[in-house]
Design a protein around this motif. Structure first.
Motif, mmCIF file in Angstrom:
data_model
loop_
_atom_site.group_PDB
_atom_site.id
_atom_site.type_symbol
_atom_site.label_atom_id
_atom_site.label_comp_id
_atom_site.label_asym_id
_atom_site.label_seq_id
_atom_site.Cartn_x
_atom_site.Cartn_y
_atom_site.Cartn_z
ATOM 1 N N ALA A 194 0.879 -1.217 -0.054
ATOM 2 C CA ALA A 194 -0.043 0.118 0.071
ATOM 3 C C ALA A 194 0.835 1.162 -0.011
ATOM 4 C CB ALA A 194 -1.050 -0.127 1.430
ATOM 5 N N VAL A 195 1.914 1.366 0.876
ATOM 6 C CA VAL A 195 2.931 2.270 0.811
ATOM 7 C C VAL A 195 3.562 2.651 -0.544
ATOM 8 C CG1 VAL A 195 5.100 3.178 2.035
ATOM 9 C CG2 VAL A 195 3.235 2.370 3.407
ATOM 10 N N LEU A 196 3.881 1.544 -1.041
ATOM 11 C CA LEU A 196 4.601 1.826 -2.349
ATOM 12 C C LEU A 196 3.623 1.996 -3.759
ATOM 13 C CD1 LEU A 196 7.075 -1.273 -1.938
ATOM 14 C CD2 LEU A 196 7.718 1.141 -1.689
ATOM 15 N N THR A 197 2.405 1.891 -3.463
ATOM 16 C CA THR A 197 1.463 2.067 -4.576
ATOM 17 C C THR A 197 0.415 3.177 -4.099
ATOM 18 O OG1 THR A 197 0.077 0.586 -3.647
ATOM 19 C CG2 THR A 197 1.766 -0.259 -5.404
ATOM 20 N N ASP A 198 0.476 3.990 -3.141
ATOM 21 C CA ASP A 198 -0.303 5.110 -2.854
ATOM 22 C C ASP A 198 0.603 6.261 -2.453
ATOM 23 O OD1 ASP A 198 -2.281 6.747 -1.994
ATOM 24 O OD2 ASP A 198 -3.643 5.080 -1.312
ATOM 25 N N ALA A 199 0.516 7.383 -2.816
ATOM 26 C CA ALA A 199 1.291 8.619 -2.436
ATOM 27 C C ALA A 199 0.724 9.058 -0.924
ATOM 28 C CB ALA A 199 1.332 9.382 -3.431
ATOM 29 N N ARG A 200 -0.582 8.774 -0.819
ATOM 30 C CA ARG A 200 -1.336 9.150 0.612
ATOM 31 C C ARG A 200 -0.478 8.773 1.645
ATOM 32 N NH1 ARG A 200 -6.922 7.386 -0.072
ATOM 33 N NH2 ARG A 200 -5.867 5.423 -0.926
ATOM 34 N N HIS A 201 0.488 7.755 1.691
ATOM 35 C CA HIS A 201 1.081 7.049 2.627
ATOM 36 C C HIS A 201 2.389 8.009 3.065
ATOM 37 C CE1 HIS A 201 -1.650 3.887 3.287
ATOM 38 N NE2 HIS A 201 -1.591 3.646 1.917
ATOM 39 N N ALA A 202 2.911 8.880 2.059
ATOM 40 C CA ALA A 202 4.036 9.486 2.229
ATOM 41 C C ALA A 202 4.213 10.328 3.644
ATOM 42 C CB ALA A 202 4.440 10.418 1.190
ATOM 43 N N GLY A 203 5.264 10.423 4.077
ATOM 44 C CA GLY A 203 5.750 11.012 5.503
ATOM 45 C C GLY A 203 4.943 10.495 6.805
ATOM 46 N N LEU A 234 10.236 -8.570 26.121
ATOM 47 C CA LEU A 234 9.307 -9.480 25.904
ATOM 48 C C LEU A 234 8.851 -10.069 27.528
ATOM 49 C CD1 LEU A 234 7.188 -11.008 24.123
ATOM 50 C CD2 LEU A 234 8.925 -12.680 23.991
ATOM 51 N N GLY A 235 10.101 -10.637 28.049
ATOM 52 C CA GLY A 235 9.811 -10.813 29.516
ATOM 53 C C GLY A 235 9.196 -9.624 30.318
ATOM 54 N N LYS A 236 9.705 -8.457 30.220
ATOM 55 C CA LYS A 236 9.282 -7.481 31.025
ATOM 56 C C LYS A 236 7.878 -6.797 30.652
ATOM 57 C CE LYS A 236 13.619 -5.662 32.543
ATOM 58 N NZ LYS A 236 14.781 -4.719 32.474
ATOM 59 N N GLY A 237 7.026 -7.222 29.560
ATOM 60 C CA GLY A 237 6.041 -6.643 29.244
ATOM 61 C C GLY A 237 5.994 -5.489 28.206
ATOM 62 N N THR A 238 7.221 -5.203 27.925
ATOM 63 C CA THR A 238 7.265 -3.867 27.164
ATOM 64 C C THR A 238 6.892 -4.178 25.623
ATOM 65 O OG1 THR A 238 9.756 -4.052 26.944
ATOM 66 C CG2 THR A 238 8.860 -2.694 28.597
ATOM 67 N N ASP A 239 6.889 -5.358 25.307
ATOM 68 C CA ASP A 239 6.453 -5.767 23.981
ATOM 69 C C ASP A 239 4.979 -6.041 23.595
ATOM 70 O OD1 ASP A 239 9.067 -5.151 22.943
ATOM 71 O OD2 ASP A 239 9.583 -7.277 22.942
ATOM 72 N N ALA A 240 4.140 -5.789 24.795
ATOM 73 C CA ALA A 240 2.792 -6.147 24.615
ATOM 74 C C ALA A 240 1.777 -5.030 24.178
ATOM 75 C CB ALA A 240 2.329 -6.391 26.127
ATOM 76 N N TYR A 241 2.632 -3.877 23.640
ATOM 77 C CA TYR A 241 1.750 -2.749 22.940
ATOM 78 C C TYR A 241 0.886 -3.345 21.724
ATOM 79 C CZ TYR A 241 5.221 -2.540 19.491
ATOM 80 O OH TYR A 241 6.061 -2.897 18.284
ATOM 81 N N VAL A 242 0.038 -2.766 21.656
ATOM 82 C CA VAL A 242 -1.007 -3.141 20.536
ATOM 83 C C VAL A 242 -1.135 -1.673 19.859
ATOM 84 C CG1 VAL A 242 -3.211 -3.726 19.596
ATOM 85 C CG2 VAL A 242 -2.158 -5.195 21.534
ATOM 86 N N SER A 243 -1.049 -1.621 18.312
ATOM 87 C CA SER A 243 -1.120 -0.425 17.719
ATOM 88 C C SER A 243 -2.187 -0.693 16.598
ATOM 89 C CB SER A 243 0.392 -0.101 16.929
ATOM 90 O OG SER A 243 0.745 -1.045 15.997
ATOM 91 N N ASP A 244 -2.605 0.742 15.887
ATOM 92 C CA ASP A 244 -3.481 0.476 14.852
ATOM 93 C C ASP A 244 -3.047 0.818 13.621
ATOM 94 O OD1 ASP A 244 -3.000 3.204 15.023
ATOM 95 O OD2 ASP A 244 -5.113 3.620 15.197
ATOM 96 N N GLY A 245 -1.528 0.730 13.155
ATOM 97 C CA GLY A 245 -1.183 0.684 12.116
ATOM 98 C C GLY A 245 -1.435 0.042 11.000
ATOM 99 N N VAL A 246 -1.960 -1.055 11.309
ATOM 100 C CA VAL A 246 -2.245 -2.022 9.919
ATOM 101 C C VAL A 246 -3.683 -1.400 9.322
ATOM 102 C CG1 VAL A 246 -3.346 -4.373 9.400
ATOM 103 C CG2 VAL A 246 -1.094 -4.047 10.673
ATOM 104 N N ARG A 247 -4.686 -1.114 10.488
ATOM 105 C CA ARG A 247 -6.079 -0.513 10.123
ATOM 106 C C ARG A 247 -5.658 0.951 9.545
ATOM 107 N NH1 ARG A 247 -10.960 -1.767 11.459
ATOM 108 N NH2 ARG A 247 -10.194 -2.980 13.398
#
Length: 183
Positions: free
Chosen positions: A74-83, A145-158
Motif C-alpha cells: 500500500a505504501v509503495l503504490t499510494d502516495a497518500r502514505h508519504a511521510g 518481551l519478559g518485562k512486558g514492554t512488547d505487549a503494545y498493540v497499535s492500529d498501524g495496519v488499520r
C-alpha cells in the motif's frame, strides 16, 4: 553480534537518515513477527514440541508478515502514505504460552512453552555450542518481551489498510493448513 540497546538505536538512526534524505518516505515499525513461530526464533521449539525461552509470562502483539507485506505494498503504490509512520502489531497482545497453545490447537500436536531464567537459557545455548557472549546477547533480545514492554498493540495496519490485522489464531490456522509445521 547484538549490543544491549544497540539494535533499537541503529533502527532509529536509520529512520532519521531516511527522513532527512529529502526523498518521500514512509516508515513501518513491525513488532515481533507471528512467523517467528513457523520460520524464525521459535520454529525449532515448535517442531520439537517445546519452546524454551527467558521471557516469563510476557506478551507481544505478534504481527503477521502478510499484514506487514500488505502495508508495504500500500505504501509503495499510494502516495497518500508519504511521510507517515506505521507502528504494526497484531490486534491483541498474546503471551508465549497462549501462542504455543494456539499452535497446538491448529496443528493437533502437543506443544508447550517452558519459561526459563536467563541463566538457564544461556547455559542451554552454551551447551549447544553457542559462544557465551552470543548466548547472552540472544537472551537480551527476550528481555523486553519478559518485562512486558512488547505487549503494545497499535492500529498501524488499520490506518494503512482500512482493516484490522490478522489474529494470531488466523496465522496459526493458515500456517498449519499450508503444512507450516511438519512433524
Amino acid at each position: 553480534m547484538f549490543r544491549r540497546g544497540g539494535v533499537r538505536e541503529g533502527l532509529l538512526d536509520s529512520e532519521a537518515a531516511v527522513r532527512e534524505s529529502g526523498l518521500e518516505w514512509t516508515i513501518s515499525r513491525p513488532g515481533w513477527f507471528a512467523q517467528n513461530f513457523s520460520e524464525g526464533f521459535f520454529a525449532d521449539g515448535i517442531r520439537a514440541g517445546e519452546v524454551r525461552l527467558p521471557a516469563g509470562d510476557g506478551a507481544a502483539g505478534f504481527v503477521d508478515a502478510e499484514d506487514i507485506a500488505a502495508v508495504v505494498v500500500a505504501v509503495l503504490t499510494d502516495a497518500r502514505h508519504a511521510g507517515r509512520i506505521y507502528e504494526l502489531s497484531g490486534p491483541r497482545a498474546v503471551t508465549l504460552a497462549e501462542a504455543v497453545a494456539t499452535i497446538s490447537e491448529a496443528t493437533g500436536r502437543d506443544n508447550r512453552y517452558v519459561p526459563l531464567s536467563v541463566e538457564e537459557y544461556v547455559a542451554e545455548l552454551v551447551g549447544q555450542g553457542v559462544p557465551p557472549a552470543d548466548a547472552r546477547a540472544f537472551a537480551d533480545v527476550f528481555e523486553p518481551l519478559g518485562k512486558g514492554t512488547d505487549a503494545y498493540v497499535s492500529d498501524g495496519v488499520r490506518q494503512a489498510l482500512g482493516r484490522p490485522p490478522r489474529t494470531f489464531a488466523e496465522f496459526a490456522r493458515s500456517t498449519a493448513a499450508a503444512g507450516g509445521w511438519p512433524a
